[in-house]
Design a protein around this motif. Structure first.
Motif, PDB file in Angstrom:
ATOM      1  N   GLY A  47      -4.132  -1.970  10.183  1.00  0.00           N
ATOM      2  CA  GLY A  47      -4.710  -0.863  10.939  1.00  0.00           C
ATOM      3  C   GLY A  47      -4.570   0.438  10.175  1.00  0.00           C
ATOM      4  O   GLY A  47      -4.492   0.455   8.954  1.00  0.00           O
ATOM      5  N   SER A  48      -4.524   1.541  10.888  1.00  0.00           N
ATOM      6  CA  SER A  48      -4.483   2.833  10.205  1.00  0.00           C
ATOM      7  C   SER A  48      -3.310   3.658  10.715  1.00  0.00           C
ATOM      8  O   SER A  48      -2.733   3.373  11.757  1.00  0.00           O
ATOM      9  N   PHE A  49      -2.977   4.661   9.951  1.00  0.00           N
ATOM     10  CA  PHE A  49      -1.863   5.533  10.325  1.00  0.00           C
ATOM     11  C   PHE A  49      -2.137   6.929   9.775  1.00  0.00           C
ATOM     12  O   PHE A  49      -3.040   7.126   8.955  1.00  0.00           O
ATOM     13  N   SER A  50      -1.348   7.880  10.234  1.00  0.00           N
ATOM     14  CA  SER A  50      -1.466   9.254   9.736  1.00  0.00           C
ATOM     15  C   SER A  50      -0.142   9.666   9.100  1.00  0.00           C
ATOM     16  O   SER A  50       0.910   9.136   9.445  1.00  0.00           O
ATOM     17  N   ILE A  51      -0.236  10.603   8.180  1.00  0.00           N
ATOM     18  CA  ILE A  51       0.977  11.126   7.534  1.00  0.00           C
ATOM     19  C   ILE A  51       0.922  12.639   7.556  1.00  0.00           C
ATOM     20  O   ILE A  51      -0.127  13.237   7.261  1.00  0.00           O
ATOM     21  N   PRO A  97       4.108  12.070  -9.806  1.00  0.00           N
ATOM     22  CA  PRO A  97       3.377  13.311  -9.489  1.00  0.00           C
ATOM     23  C   PRO A  97       1.960  13.369 -10.053  1.00  0.00           C
ATOM     24  O   PRO A  97       1.210  14.276  -9.720  1.00  0.00           O
ATOM     25  N   THR A  98       1.607  12.416 -10.928  1.00  0.00           N
ATOM     26  CA  THR A  98       0.293  12.521 -11.562  1.00  0.00           C
ATOM     27  C   THR A  98      -0.793  11.723 -10.850  1.00  0.00           C
ATOM     28  O   THR A  98      -1.953  11.777 -11.237  1.00  0.00           O
ATOM     29  N   VAL A  99      -0.405  10.956  -9.822  1.00  0.00           N
ATOM     30  CA  VAL A  99      -1.423  10.115  -9.179  1.00  0.00           C
ATOM     31  C   VAL A  99      -1.156  10.033  -7.673  1.00  0.00           C
ATOM     32  O   VAL A  99      -0.012   9.884  -7.244  1.00  0.00           O
ATOM     33  N   HIS A 100      -2.217  10.187  -6.901  1.00  0.00           N
ATOM     34  CA  HIS A 100      -2.051  10.149  -5.443  1.00  0.00           C
ATOM     35  C   HIS A 100      -1.698   8.725  -5.011  1.00  0.00           C
ATOM     36  O   HIS A 100      -2.246   7.748  -5.553  1.00  0.00           O
ATOM     37  N   PRO A 101      -0.798   8.576  -4.031  1.00  0.00           N
ATOM     38  CA  PRO A 101      -0.406   7.218  -3.613  1.00  0.00           C
ATOM     39  C   PRO A 101      -1.567   6.351  -3.147  1.00  0.00           C
ATOM     40  O   PRO A 101      -1.510   5.116  -3.303  1.00  0.00           O
ATOM     41  N   ILE A 102      -2.608   6.937  -2.596  1.00  0.00           N
ATOM     42  CA  ILE A 102      -3.748   6.099  -2.163  1.00  0.00           C
ATOM     43  C   ILE A 102      -4.397   5.440  -3.382  1.00  0.00           C
ATOM     44  O   ILE A 102      -4.709   4.243  -3.374  1.00  0.00           O
ATOM     45  N   VAL A 103      -4.574   6.232  -4.436  1.00  0.00           N
ATOM     46  CA  VAL A 103      -5.212   5.695  -5.649  1.00  0.00           C
ATOM     47  C   VAL A 103      -4.284   4.682  -6.318  1.00  0.00           C
ATOM     48  O   VAL A 103      -4.704   3.586  -6.713  1.00  0.00           O
ATOM     49  N   ALA A 104      -3.007   5.049  -6.420  1.00  0.00           N
ATOM     50  CA  ALA A 104      -2.049   4.170  -7.110  1.00  0.00           C
ATOM     51  C   ALA A 104      -1.860   2.859  -6.347  1.00  0.00           C
ATOM     52  O   ALA A 104      -1.812   1.781  -6.954  1.00  0.00           O
ATOM     53  N   LEU A 138       0.667   1.720   2.917  1.00  0.00           N
ATOM     54  CA  LEU A 138      -0.683   1.226   2.585  1.00  0.00           C
ATOM     55  C   LEU A 138      -0.650  -0.252   2.199  1.00  0.00           C
ATOM     56  O   LEU A 138      -1.568  -1.013   2.532  1.00  0.00           O
ATOM     57  N   TRP A 139       0.402  -0.667   1.522  1.00  0.00           N
ATOM     58  CA  TRP A 139       0.498  -2.081   1.106  1.00  0.00           C
ATOM     59  C   TRP A 139       0.796  -3.002   2.283  1.00  0.00           C
ATOM     60  O   TRP A 139       0.413  -4.165   2.277  1.00  0.00           O
ATOM     61  N   THR A 140       1.524  -2.493   3.269  1.00  0.00           N
ATOM     62  CA  THR A 140       2.081  -3.418   4.265  1.00  0.00           C
ATOM     63  C   THR A 140       1.526  -3.268   5.680  1.00  0.00           C
ATOM     64  O   THR A 140       1.608  -4.218   6.457  1.00  0.00           O
ATOM     65  N   GLU A 141       1.021  -2.093   6.042  1.00  0.00           N
ATOM     66  CA  GLU A 141       0.656  -1.902   7.456  1.00  0.00           C
ATOM     67  C   GLU A 141      -0.784  -2.312   7.734  1.00  0.00           C
ATOM     68  O   GLU A 141      -1.692  -2.000   6.963  1.00  0.00           O
ATOM     69  N   ASP A 164      -5.094  11.539   7.498  1.00  0.00           N
ATOM     70  CA  ASP A 164      -5.387  10.906   8.786  1.00  0.00           C
ATOM     71  C   ASP A 164      -6.136   9.615   8.581  1.00  0.00           C
ATOM     72  O   ASP A 164      -6.875   9.462   7.603  1.00  0.00           O
ATOM     73  N   LEU A 165      -5.991   8.721   9.543  1.00  0.00           N
ATOM     74  CA  LEU A 165      -6.717   7.444   9.553  1.00  0.00           C
ATOM     75  C   LEU A 165      -6.638   6.772   8.180  1.00  0.00           C
ATOM     76  O   LEU A 165      -7.649   6.396   7.580  1.00  0.00           O
ATOM     77  N   LEU A 166      -5.410   6.651   7.730  1.00  0.00           N
ATOM     78  CA  LEU A 166      -5.183   6.088   6.396  1.00  0.00           C
ATOM     79  C   LEU A 166      -5.162   4.566   6.488  1.00  0.00           C
ATOM     80  O   LEU A 166      -4.563   4.001   7.394  1.00  0.00           O
ATOM     81  N   GLU A 167      -5.789   3.930   5.514  1.00  0.00           N
ATOM     82  CA  GLU A 167      -5.760   2.473   5.481  1.00  0.00           C
ATOM     83  C   GLU A 167      -6.036   1.999   4.072  1.00  0.00           C
ATOM     84  O   GLU A 167      -6.562   2.759   3.245  1.00  0.00           O
ATOM     85  N   ALA A 168      -5.670   0.767   3.799  1.00  0.00           N
ATOM     86  CA  ALA A 168      -5.954   0.176   2.486  1.00  0.00           C
ATOM     87  C   ALA A 168      -6.107  -1.326   2.633  1.00  0.00           C
ATOM     88  O   ALA A 168      -5.212  -2.005   3.130  1.00  0.00           O
ATOM     89  N   TYR A 169      -7.223  -1.828   2.205  1.00  0.00           N
ATOM     90  CA  TYR A 169      -7.492  -3.282   2.166  1.00  0.00           C
ATOM     91  C   TYR A 169      -8.217  -3.598   0.878  1.00  0.00           C
ATOM     92  O   TYR A 169      -9.003  -2.770   0.419  1.00  0.00           O
ATOM     93  N   PRO A 170      -7.946  -4.739   0.274  1.00  0.00           N
ATOM     94  CA  PRO A 170      -7.039  -5.779   0.744  1.00  0.00           C
ATOM     95  C   PRO A 170      -5.584  -5.357   0.565  1.00  0.00           C
ATOM     96  O   PRO A 170      -5.298  -4.343  -0.091  1.00  0.00           O
ATOM     97  N   LYS A 171      -4.690  -6.152   1.114  1.00  0.00           N
ATOM     98  CA  LYS A 171      -3.274  -5.986   0.844  1.00  0.00           C
ATOM     99  C   LYS A 171      -2.961  -6.631  -0.500  1.00  0.00           C
ATOM    100  O   LYS A 171      -3.751  -7.442  -1.000  1.00  0.00           O
ATOM    101  N   PRO A 172      -1.793  -6.291  -1.111  1.00  0.00           N
ATOM    102  CA  PRO A 172      -1.447  -6.932  -2.382  1.00  0.00           C
ATOM    103  C   PRO A 172      -1.386  -8.443  -2.234  1.00  0.00           C
ATOM    104  O   PRO A 172      -1.205  -8.958  -1.128  1.00  0.00           O
ATOM    105  N   HIS A 173      -1.535  -9.129  -3.346  1.00  0.00           N
ATOM    106  CA  HIS A 173      -1.464 -10.594  -3.344  1.00  0.00           C
ATOM    107  C   HIS A 173      -0.034 -11.040  -3.022  1.00  0.00           C
ATOM    108  O   HIS A 173       0.181 -11.987  -2.267  1.00  0.00           O
ATOM    109  N   GLN A 174       0.966 -10.356  -3.620  1.00  0.00           N
ATOM    110  CA  GLN A 174       2.372 -10.685  -3.347  1.00  0.00           C
ATOM    111  C   GLN A 174       2.796 -10.044  -2.037  1.00  0.00           C
ATOM    112  O   GLN A 174       2.441  -8.907  -1.749  1.00  0.00           O
TER     113      GLN A 174
END
Ligand SMILES: Cc1cc2nc3c(=O)[nH]c(=O)nc-3n(C[C@H](O)[C@H](O)[C@H](O)COP(=O)(O)O)c2cc1C
Length: 392
Positions: free
Chosen positions: A196-200, A129-136, A191-194, A208-218
């Motif tokens: 392109g972008s997605f909405s929640i 609850p203390t950190v937003h999933p995008i940041v984490a 965010l780790w696996t998809e 909206d238009l959520l994305e995260a790059y790079p993907k994890p190394h593992q």
């Protein structure tokens, strides 16, 4: 059809996909010792927090400085330990030590140690609850890259109301914390696996238009850990994580717990999960010396802090020192309520073997004096674990 970065910004879809978006991911069994083949995995727990796992004034050189925590991590790395798991703590538990009050934030701590070590898995512990999933998710990915695929994220829901109040949050009811945790993790996992972008648009998150790059190394994501032991916590672990940490008292209870945990993951979620435990290890040349050192931790214990922990955990209403409460406090004072192992190197190795037979694939532990006692553990216990076929 994969949409381009421009499209995801709502701009013209003219650019090709950047090369880094298609980079092959690394098989985590090759990079992360938590997925390696040591039969009994070894880790250290709580080396980022004052007093580690002991609520006590027993003598120790242990201190919360960067130099010291790094030295412990590097020594554990050299000895072939598998993982470091820190404690996420935002304020201490009072008493005469203000137990755990002096505490490094765990994502930053993990990033530093990822750079300072070579082989060991490095954990961060996150109160969801203390950190937003995008940041984490981004922080986790970054540490995973720094470490070359050795990162592990310990997911905790937050059980200490005074800490959650620091964030202006009311403590959710117990099972609702896991409902939130599930949405949080689903979000981070996307965010780790998809690509392109997605909405929640869910109960706890919108975006909206959520994305995260790079993907994890593992691949497909960093190792996930959780210490839920309640029915809802076990459900969360069985569904989502790679390793569950159990807080248990007897070998019989451990066997039935690990069997049930694995069966649940297999039957209900078609997946595998490992179980590990935690506690204080006190190892000395003779049994008597080890017992005396353990006794000293209890005798010089911070009963105020232990009482506060037990009160907050809701398991001890009484402040009176009747036998049961005193025993529970002793276990908290000497090992944060975990499974204590006290004895000679032979006895410690044998007990680790018994835990392994009961289904525990590893133990993360505290030491009264981490750095000093690690040397002894490396010289005296690890060779015995190798002889017993528990380590190679
Ligand atoms: C190995 C281990 C590590 C833990 N680390 C933390 C932590 O860093 N911060 C925290 O607030 N709670 C931590 N906990 C407490 C767990 O989050 C707590 O046991 C859990 O919330 C209990 O869940 P349950 O009620 O589902 O059993 C840890 C517990 C264990 C066993």
């Amino acid at each position: 059809m994969t949409i381009t970065a421009n499209e995801r910004l709502g701009l013209n879809p003219t650019d090709p996909r950047p090369a880094e978006e298609t980079r092959p991911l690394v098989d985590r069994t090759q990079t992360n010792p938590l997925f390696g083949d040591q039969k009994m995995k070894l880790g250290l727990f709580g080396t980022n927090c004052s007093y580690g796992l002991i609520m006590s004034h027993a003598p120790s050189t242990y201190e919360i400085t960067w130099a010291h925590t790094k030295e412990i991590a590097q020594r554990a790395d050299q000895l072939g330990f598998d993982v470091l798991v820190p404690v996420a703590r935002w304020k201490g538990f009072g008493g005469s030590t203000n137990f755990n009050g002096n505490c490094f934030e765990t994502y930053a701590w993990a990033a530093g140690l990822a750079e300072a070590t070579e082989r060991i898995a490095i954990g961060a512990t996150s109160h969801l609850p203390t950190v937003h999933p995008i940041v984490a998710a981004k922080a986790a990915t970054t540490i995973d890259h720094i470490s070359g695929g050795r990162f592990a994220l310990n997911l905790v829901m937050g059980w200490v109301p005074p800490e959650m109040e620091m964030f202006g949050r009311e403590q959710r009811e117990h099972d609702a914390r896991y409902d939130f945790g599930q949405e949080w993790l689903d979000f981070a996992t996307r965010l780790w696996t998809e690509e392109g972008s997605f909405s929640i648009d869910s109960e706890f998150f919108t975006g909206d238009l959520l994305e995260a790059y790079p993907k994890p190394h593992q691949a497909p994501r960093p190792a996930l850990l959780n210490a839920g032991n309640s029915p809802r916590g076990i459900e969360f672990s069985a569904r989502n994580v790679d390793i569950n940490f159990a807080s248990l008292d007897t070998l019989d209870n451990i066997k039935s717990y690990t069997d049930a945990l694995r069966a649940k993951a297999r039957e209900e979620y078609q997946r595998e999960i490992k179980a590990m435990t935690y506690g204080l290890v006190v190892c000395r040349d003779t049994e008597d010396e080890a017992k005396r050192a353990f006794r000293q931790v209890v005798d010089e214990g911070d009963w105020g802090a232990a009482g506060n922990v037990i009160k907050i955990a809701g398991s001890g209403e009484s402040q009176s020192f009747d036998h049961a409460v005193r025993e529970m406090q002793e276990r908290f004072i000497a090992g944060w309520g975990g499974y204590p192992i006290v004895g000679t190197p032979e006895q410690v190795a044998e007990e680790l073997g018994r835990l392994n037979e009961a289904g525990m694939e590893g133990m993360i532990f505290g030491l009264i004096d981490y750095n000093e006692e690690l040397k002894y553990f490396g010289e005296r216990v690890i060779p015995l674990l190798k002889e017993a076929g528990l380590r190679h």
